[in-house]
Design an enzyme around this catalytic site. Sequence first.
Site, PDB file in Angstrom:
ATOM      1  N   ASP A  48       0.842  -1.197   0.000  1.00  0.00           N
ATOM      2  CA  ASP A  48       0.000   0.000   0.000  1.00  0.00           C
ATOM      3  C   ASP A  48       0.874   1.243   0.000  1.00  0.00           C
ATOM      4  O   ASP A  48       1.704   1.433   0.886  1.00  0.00           O
ATOM      5  CB  ASP A  48      -0.902   0.012   1.239  1.00  0.00           C
ATOM      6  CG  ASP A  48      -1.769   1.263   1.318  1.00  0.00           C
ATOM      7  OD1 ASP A  48      -2.947   1.187   0.937  1.00  0.00           O
ATOM      8  OD2 ASP A  48      -1.263   2.320   1.761  1.00  0.00           O
ATOM      9  N   TYR A  53       2.662  10.083  -0.310  1.00  0.00           N
ATOM     10  CA  TYR A  53       3.797   9.585   0.465  1.00  0.00           C
ATOM     11  C   TYR A  53       5.126   9.919  -0.205  1.00  0.00           C
ATOM     12  O   TYR A  53       6.178   9.843   0.434  1.00  0.00           O
ATOM     13  CB  TYR A  53       3.723   8.065   0.648  1.00  0.00           C
ATOM     14  CG  TYR A  53       2.495   7.541   1.337  1.00  0.00           C
ATOM     15  CD1 TYR A  53       1.622   8.383   2.027  1.00  0.00           C
ATOM     16  CD2 TYR A  53       2.195   6.184   1.291  1.00  0.00           C
ATOM     17  CE1 TYR A  53       0.493   7.888   2.644  1.00  0.00           C
ATOM     18  CE2 TYR A  53       1.076   5.679   1.918  1.00  0.00           C
ATOM     19  CZ  TYR A  53       0.218   6.536   2.584  1.00  0.00           C
ATOM     20  OH  TYR A  53      -0.907   6.030   3.191  1.00  0.00           O
ATOM     21  N   LYS A  82      -3.135   5.858  -4.099  1.00  0.00           N
ATOM     22  CA  LYS A  82      -4.209   6.793  -3.777  1.00  0.00           C
ATOM     23  C   LYS A  82      -4.061   8.081  -4.573  1.00  0.00           C
ATOM     24  O   LYS A  82      -2.948   8.470  -4.932  1.00  0.00           O
ATOM     25  CB  LYS A  82      -4.193   7.110  -2.269  1.00  0.00           C
ATOM     26  CG  LYS A  82      -4.175   5.860  -1.396  1.00  0.00           C
ATOM     27  CD  LYS A  82      -4.015   6.195   0.079  1.00  0.00           C
ATOM     28  CE  LYS A  82      -3.749   4.932   0.876  1.00  0.00           C
ATOM     29  NZ  LYS A  82      -2.356   4.443   0.737  1.00  0.00           N
ATOM     30  N   HIS A 115      -7.631   9.646  -1.503  1.00  0.00           N
ATOM     31  CA  HIS A 115      -6.883   9.685  -0.241  1.00  0.00           C
ATOM     32  C   HIS A 115      -7.634  10.444   0.855  1.00  0.00           C
ATOM     33  O   HIS A 115      -7.682   9.995   2.007  1.00  0.00           O
ATOM     34  CB  HIS A 115      -5.513  10.328  -0.468  1.00  0.00           C
ATOM     35  CG  HIS A 115      -4.483   9.888   0.521  1.00  0.00           C
ATOM     36  ND1 HIS A 115      -3.148   9.878   0.241  1.00  0.00           N
ATOM     37  CD2 HIS A 115      -4.593   9.433   1.795  1.00  0.00           C
ATOM     38  CE1 HIS A 115      -2.476   9.430   1.293  1.00  0.00           C
ATOM     39  NE2 HIS A 115      -3.336   9.162   2.241  1.00  0.00           N
TER      40      HIS A 115
END
Length: 294
Positions: A48, A53, A82, A115
């Site tokens: 994931d 990120y 996401k 997200h």
Amino acid sequence: MTLKLDSTVTLNNGVEMPQLGLGVWKVNNTGASQSVQWAIKHGYKAIDTAKQYGNEKGVGEGLQKALADNNLKREDIFLTTKVFNGDQGYESTLENFEGQLKRLQTSYVDLLLIHWPVSGKYLDTWRALEKIYRDGKARAIGVSNFDIAKMKDIILHASIKPSVNQMEFHPLCQEEDIKNFCDKHNIYLEAWSPLGGGAVLGDSRLKAIADKYHKSVAQVILRWDLQRGIITIPKSVHEARIIQNTDVYDFELSDEDVERINSLDTDKRSLWYGDFFWNGNPDGFTDSVDVWDD
């Protein structure tokens, strides 16, 4: 309850999703690549990540290396990413998703999530996810950090219902109302920060339960997730802990101990709606694949 590392849940569109995977939040590209390689080497089937990120490039590199090293095919791994908050909207989501696929070195993802529910945009973003799904570039679509009101809004306007809602979920933050809503609508709850960012690992009540089973607190929490039907994605950048997080299949929590952990809920979130302004790029992350080099 018989569970194993390759155990899956069946999403509402029939896709099988591994119940335990590796999360890579707050990991830089180099660390993400290495963690993904370790995880797949030791039997993980789900990874994931997210554009936010800043490590999709590292995840893609690690995935390709791990597939080659372990004689696996792309379809052997369940990959989630996401939609970045600053990319939300119909056309922008479609355009920027192509860049995500390029960084991840794949032609599709297994699960694509919104997200965060950016105000005024998440319904248009959802329409884009539906197109991505119909085009075969995502095998399942869902949301993340959506409360009940926003979940209802998505369901009301959607032609395809979300398969997953990824939420902060751990013993001190159990989101029972959201879980019950998801259960009612055949939507799986997926736990981000299942170990509470490490904050719950010193809880004496959990330690007592862990001692009873000769396990760590982290292992007890992950087993609790699995027994409750929660999809869980613990993060680690240490190979030994990545392995330890899979050592949860040789014991079963009693119903009484499950209830003891259930009773620890204090609705203590590490971050939630009050911390965000719901427009554009509220959290200030740059659109960079290196943002988490820390």
